[in-house]
Design a protein around this motif. Structure first.
Motif, mmCIF file in Angstrom:
data_model
loop_
_atom_site.group_PDB
_atom_site.id
_atom_site.type_symbol
_atom_site.label_atom_id
_atom_site.label_comp_id
_atom_site.label_asym_id
_atom_site.label_seq_id
_atom_site.Cartn_x
_atom_site.Cartn_y
_atom_site.Cartn_z
ATOM 1 N N LEU A 1 0.937 -0.742 -0.148
ATOM 2 C CA LEU A 1 0.062 0.378 0.215
ATOM 3 C C LEU A 1 0.775 1.262 -0.330
ATOM 4 C CD1 LEU A 1 -2.869 -0.797 2.603
ATOM 5 C CD2 LEU A 1 -2.880 -0.934 0.042
ATOM 6 N N ARG A 2 2.193 1.687 0.315
ATOM 7 C CA ARG A 2 3.070 2.255 0.376
ATOM 8 C C ARG A 2 3.980 2.636 -1.651
ATOM 9 N NH1 ARG A 2 1.717 6.123 3.200
ATOM 10 N NH2 ARG A 2 4.418 7.046 3.501
ATOM 11 N N TRP A 3 3.053 1.608 -1.916
ATOM 12 C CA TRP A 3 3.580 2.054 -3.441
ATOM 13 C C TRP A 3 3.013 3.428 -4.003
ATOM 14 C CZ3 TRP A 3 6.131 -1.544 -6.757
ATOM 15 C CH2 TRP A 3 7.322 -2.671 -6.708
ATOM 16 N N ARG A 4 4.305 3.941 -4.315
ATOM 17 C CA ARG A 4 3.732 5.053 -5.372
ATOM 18 C C ARG A 4 3.977 5.353 -7.066
ATOM 19 N NH1 ARG A 4 0.368 4.878 -1.905
ATOM 20 N NH2 ARG A 4 0.353 6.622 -0.203
ATOM 21 N N GLU A 5 3.085 5.166 -7.701
ATOM 22 C CA GLU A 5 3.522 5.121 -9.229
ATOM 23 C C GLU A 5 5.005 4.269 -9.201
ATOM 24 O OE1 GLU A 5 4.930 9.341 -10.144
ATOM 25 O OE2 GLU A 5 2.603 9.935 -9.443
ATOM 26 N N PRO A 6 4.851 3.013 -9.972
ATOM 27 C CA PRO A 6 3.334 2.742 -10.142
ATOM 28 C C PRO A 6 2.879 1.996 -8.677
ATOM 29 C CG PRO A 6 4.625 1.082 -9.743
ATOM 30 C CD PRO A 6 5.837 1.887 -10.214
ATOM 31 N N THR A 7 1.824 1.493 -8.144
ATOM 32 C CA THR A 7 1.316 0.804 -7.461
ATOM 33 C C THR A 7 1.249 -0.375 -7.352
ATOM 34 O OG1 THR A 7 -1.518 0.631 -8.975
ATOM 35 C CG2 THR A 7 -1.094 2.782 -7.450
ATOM 36 N N TYR A 8 1.346 -1.337 -5.902
ATOM 37 C CA TYR A 8 1.401 -2.692 -6.087
ATOM 38 C C TYR A 8 0.578 -3.675 -6.518
ATOM 39 C CZ TYR A 8 3.739 -6.984 -4.837
ATOM 40 O OH TYR A 8 4.281 -8.299 -4.449
ATOM 41 N N SER A 9 1.057 -4.413 -7.643
ATOM 42 C CA SER A 9 -0.170 -5.246 -7.644
ATOM 43 C C SER A 9 -0.120 -7.013 -7.534
ATOM 44 C CB SER A 9 -0.340 -5.382 -9.301
ATOM 45 O OG SER A 9 -0.544 -6.509 -10.434
ATOM 46 N N TRP A 10 -0.979 -7.443 -6.643
ATOM 47 C CA TRP A 10 -0.649 -8.626 -6.427
ATOM 48 C C TRP A 10 -0.463 -9.766 -7.645
ATOM 49 C CZ3 TRP A 10 -1.717 -11.401 -1.452
ATOM 50 C CH2 TRP A 10 -1.177 -10.527 -0.281
ATOM 51 N N ALA A 11 -0.724 -9.421 -9.309
ATOM 52 C CA ALA A 11 -0.923 -9.741 -10.256
ATOM 53 C C ALA A 11 -0.252 -9.481 -11.156
ATOM 54 C CB ALA A 11 -2.418 -9.668 -11.049
ATOM 55 N N THR A 12 1.264 -9.033 -11.006
ATOM 56 C CA THR A 12 1.460 -8.166 -11.668
ATOM 57 C C THR A 12 3.015 -8.136 -11.142
ATOM 58 O OG1 THR A 12 0.442 -6.596 -13.029
ATOM 59 C CG2 THR A 12 3.187 -5.940 -13.496
ATOM 60 N N HIS A 13 3.157 -7.911 -9.600
ATOM 61 C CA HIS A 13 4.743 -7.721 -8.745
ATOM 62 C C HIS A 13 4.663 -8.885 -8.194
ATOM 63 C CE1 HIS A 13 3.921 -3.440 -9.789
ATOM 64 N NE2 HIS A 13 5.410 -3.484 -10.219
ATOM 65 N N ASN A 14 6.008 -10.149 -7.927
ATOM 66 C CA ASN A 14 6.580 -10.238 -7.138
ATOM 67 C C ASN A 14 6.806 -10.130 -6.139
ATOM 68 O OD1 ASN A 14 7.108 -11.988 -10.197
ATOM 69 N ND2 ASN A 14 9.104 -12.113 -9.458
ATOM 70 N N ILE A 15 6.023 -10.927 -4.840
ATOM 71 C CA ILE A 15 7.467 -11.057 -3.859
ATOM 72 C C ILE A 15 7.567 -10.589 -3.569
ATOM 73 C CG2 ILE A 15 6.557 -11.884 -1.284
ATOM 74 C CD1 ILE A 15 5.589 -14.047 -2.665
ATOM 75 N N SER A 16 8.865 -10.709 -3.737
ATOM 76 C CA SER A 16 10.561 -10.105 -3.986
ATOM 77 C C SER A 16 10.550 -8.746 -4.250
ATOM 78 C CB SER A 16 10.925 -11.173 -4.865
ATOM 79 O OG SER A 16 11.666 -11.977 -4.477
ATOM 80 N N ALA B 1 7.421 -21.045 -15.745
ATOM 81 C CA ALA B 1 7.605 -21.514 -16.866
ATOM 82 C C ALA B 1 6.432 -19.739 -17.290
ATOM 83 C CB ALA B 1 6.097 -22.452 -17.177
ATOM 84 N N GLN B 2 6.668 -18.614 -16.553
ATOM 85 C CA GLN B 2 5.912 -17.513 -15.834
ATOM 86 C C GLN B 2 4.785 -17.677 -16.688
ATOM 87 O OE1 GLN B 2 7.718 -14.089 -15.526
ATOM 88 N NE2 GLN B 2 8.406 -16.286 -14.516
ATOM 89 N N GLN B 3 3.981 -18.107 -16.170
ATOM 90 C CA GLN B 3 3.154 -18.659 -16.832
ATOM 91 C C GLN B 3 1.496 -18.241 -15.589
ATOM 92 O OE1 GLN B 3 1.719 -19.963 -20.337
ATOM 93 N NE2 GLN B 3 4.199 -19.243 -20.325
ATOM 94 N N GLY B 4 0.273 -16.582 -15.924
ATOM 95 C CA GLY B 4 -0.298 -16.448 -14.433
ATOM 96 C C GLY B 4 -1.527 -17.124 -15.199
ATOM 97 N N LEU B 5 -2.148 -17.399 -16.344
ATOM 98 C CA LEU B 5 -3.941 -18.152 -16.342
ATOM 99 C C LEU B 5 -4.667 -17.277 -15.643
ATOM 100 C CD1 LEU B 5 -2.019 -22.262 -15.281
ATOM 101 C CD2 LEU B 5 -3.383 -20.875 -17.304
ATOM 102 N N GLY B 6 -4.473 -16.127 -16.384
ATOM 103 C CA GLY B 6 -5.643 -15.279 -15.439
ATOM 104 C C GLY B 6 -4.798 -14.635 -14.069
ATOM 105 N N ILE B 7 -4.822 -15.303 -13.332
ATOM 106 C CA ILE B 7 -4.301 -14.580 -12.221
ATOM 107 C C ILE B 7 -3.031 -13.277 -12.369
ATOM 108 C CG2 ILE B 7 -5.624 -15.910 -11.019
ATOM 109 C CD1 ILE B 7 -3.073 -17.642 -9.941
ATOM 110 N N GLY B 8 -2.257 -13.449 -13.338
ATOM 111 C CA GLY B 8 -0.978 -12.552 -13.475
ATOM 112 C C GLY B 8 0.477 -13.837 -12.512
ATOM 113 N N VAL B 9 1.754 -13.546 -13.810
ATOM 114 C CA VAL B 9 2.355 -14.010 -12.702
ATOM 115 C C VAL B 9 2.932 -13.916 -11.572
ATOM 116 C CG1 VAL B 9 5.014 -14.758 -13.410
ATOM 117 C CG2 VAL B 9 3.927 -14.408 -15.275
ATOM 118 N N GLY B 10 2.805 -12.800 -10.820
ATOM 119 C CA GLY B 10 2.732 -12.607 -9.018
ATOM 120 C C GLY B 10 1.755 -13.287 -8.495
#
Length: 246
Positions: free
Chosen positions: A30-45, A178-187
């Motif tokens: 929630l503290r991310w700004r530009e970009p906002t954090y996405s659980w679908a796009t971004h990794n936990i790391s 394999a970098q496959q998100g199957l609709g929920i994103g790789v993240g």
């Protein structure tokens, strides 16, 4: 289950590990700004990265996590809670090569959390990847292996839950690799690979730490000095009434 004090502490450690990790992930994101954090796009790391800038040649994205110390500290805490929970419930879960092998692999996975947090991806990528391998590779194999614990062991009582968690985790690991998100994103797929172990530990922690029913306490009450268990006393009283002795 009627645990010793040590076992109960271990179960409570397991119970706490997942909330610590998930709350820290949510707050840090929630503290991310530009970009906002996405659980679908971004990794936990990405939540633990120390520096701001473009990251990852496979999936280029801008990463800037102002509260990365919170995430890394919470991840270390998660590692400690998972490891302590494993060690304090070590004998309770059962014996035999399958149980011990599963416990060892899960202990390595707990160490993986600490390694990944101690060495963020943009500080030492090799050690960070090693930590991720311990979690998603060895740890998830250990989780699936735990599902084959003998039915007579405590761990074997949770076979259905454990096998389900292990299979989901390994499928998630393969798809994430394999970098496959199957609709929920790789993240999102990375979370499918990472979260089953702590969620499984949390479920076991809840079950193991649950106080035994009053009926079980009555049946296990001491019978020395003529003191009968509550259930036995009630049975004897009912029998005497049936004979007209009450």
């Amino acid at each position: 289950m009627n645990l010793t004090r040590t076992g109960r502490v271990g179960a409570l450690c397991w119970l706490a590990a997942t909330p610590v990790f998930l709350v820290a992930s949510l707050v840090t994101g929630l503290r991310w700004r530009e970009p906002t954090y996405s659980w679908a796009t971004h990794n936990i790391s990405d939540l633990g990265n120390v520096h701001c800038g473009s990251w990852d040649t496979t999936r280029p994205r801008y990463v800037c996590s102002p509260w990365h110390p919170l995430m890394n500290t919470a991840t270390v805490a998660t590692a400690v809670l998972l490891a302590v929970g494993l060690l304090l419930t070590w004998r309770i879960l059962g014996r035999g090569p399958v149980v011990r092998s599963a416990q060892t692999l899960l202990l390595l996975a707990a160490g993986g959390y600490a390694l990944a947090a101690g060495y963020p991806a943009d500080v030492n990528e090799n050690l960070h990847v090693l930590g991720a391998f311990l979690i998603m590779g060895l740890g998830n194999v250990g989780l699936l292996l735990a599902g084959f614990a003998p039915s007579g062991t405590t761990l074997g009582r949770y076979r259905r839950l454990t096998l389900t968690a292990g299979l989901i985790a390994l499928v998630g690991t393969a798809l994430f690799a394999a970098q496959q998100g199957l609709g929920i994103g790789v993240g999102g797929m990375e979370r499918i690979a990472v979260l089953p172990f702590p969620l499984w530990a949390c479920c076991l922690g809840v079950s193991l730490a649950e106080p035994p029913p009053l009926r079980d306490l009555a049946l296990s009450a001491p019978t020395s000095e003529g003191i009968l268990p509550i259930s036995t006393t009630e049975t004897a009283r009912s029998a005497s009434w049936g004979r007209g002795e009450g």
